[in-house]
Design an enzyme around this catalytic site. Structure first.
Site, PDB file in Angstrom:
ATOM      1  N   GLY A 193      -4.425  -6.030  -2.071  1.00 50.75           N
ATOM      2  CA  GLY A 193      -3.774  -5.757  -0.800  1.00 50.75           C
ATOM      3  C   GLY A 193      -2.801  -4.605  -0.846  1.00 50.75           C
ATOM      4  O   GLY A 193      -1.958  -4.454   0.046  1.00 50.75           O
ATOM      5  N   ARG A 194      -2.899  -3.779  -1.880  1.00 53.20           N
ATOM      6  CA  ARG A 194      -2.019  -2.611  -2.065  1.00 53.20           C
ATOM      7  C   ARG A 194      -0.552  -3.007  -2.291  1.00 53.20           C
ATOM      8  O   ARG A 194       0.337  -2.176  -2.163  1.00 53.20           O
ATOM      9  CB  ARG A 194      -2.116  -1.637  -0.871  1.00 53.20           C
ATOM     10  CG  ARG A 194      -3.507  -1.044  -0.644  1.00 53.20           C
ATOM     11  CD  ARG A 194      -3.983  -0.263  -1.871  1.00 53.20           C
ATOM     12  NE  ARG A 194      -5.149   0.558  -1.598  1.00 53.20           N
ATOM     13  CZ  ARG A 194      -6.404   0.165  -1.803  1.00 53.20           C
ATOM     14  NH1 ARG A 194      -6.649  -1.043  -2.276  1.00 53.20           N
ATOM     15  NH2 ARG A 194      -7.407   0.972  -1.544  1.00 53.20           N
TER      16      ARG A 194
END
Length: 215
Positions: A193-194
């Site tokens: 999800g960065r």
């Protein structure tokens, strides 16, 4: 709407690893060795490659890939022609940044600091350890200078081989090592999800300060 060159076509997520504060050593070189050894032992292609950024006298940056040859708690070393573009830029502004990127592990290490030449003895020792053809090439080339064609370079190497048929080609005084002595080292671990893990080691009066950075 996307085009052929749209980067959204190449998105991927990072899921394999994590980096936790309570597992970080106080010394960034210990952490670097952990990651570096893992990259090398896993067979990661070009694990020693680092992008090296320098700046000229007008403040214009340039970047290229160089190969890390050795490192110690003092810094990270590579070898080059001091007359090259990076050599001239480091003479004018002896600071640099480097980054290692190990894609197989979704990891980066960013290093910023001051640069100094290594000793002539260390440069000679490394030069003598290189393959013979690499020594001929280093002695024949004025790195980054224009040349008419490849045949000119090949002729210069052939001339050195005739002059030194025993392979004892001398190391040019213009060829040697640099050492990047870090003031900052950041470890970046890609996460799902960065929401990446980033930890910055910053040199302090005694030891290193460690801070988690937002992704």
């Amino acid at each position: 709407m996307t085009g052929a060159g749209d980067s959204r076509d190449h998105r991927r997520d990072y899921r394999a690893h994590e980096l936790q504060r309570d597992r970080l050593p106080d010394d960034p070189f210990v952490q670097f060795t952990r990651w570096f050894d893992e990259a090398v032992s896993s067979g990661t292609k070009d694990a020693t490659a680092m992008a090296l950024a320098t700046v000229d006298g007008a403040g214009v940056p340039s970047v290229r890939i160089v190969l890390l040859k050795h490192y110690s708690p003092e810094g990270f070393c590579w070898y080059t022609d001091y007359r090259s573009q990076k050599g001239r830029e480091l003479a004018a502004n002896p600071t640099a940044s480097a980054v290692f990127y190990w894609r197989d592990f979704d990891r980066q290490v960013r290093i910023t600091g001051f640069v100094a030449k290594v000793s002539a003895a260390d440069s000679q020792a490394y030069f003598d350890s290189r393959p013979l053809d690499s020594r001929y090439s280093a002695a024949a080339s004025h790195q980054s200078a224009p040349v008419a064609d490849r045949q000119t370079l090949e002729a210069a190497v052939a001339s050195l081989k005739r002059q030194y048929p025993d392979g004892q080609v001398p190391r040019p005084a213009s060829w040697g090592g640099f050492q990047l002595r870090p003031e900052r080292i950041e470890f970046w671990q890609g996460r799902e999800g960065r929401l990446h893990d980033r930890f910055l080691y910053q040199r302090a009066a005694a030891g290193w300060r460690i801070a988690r950075l937002q992704p």
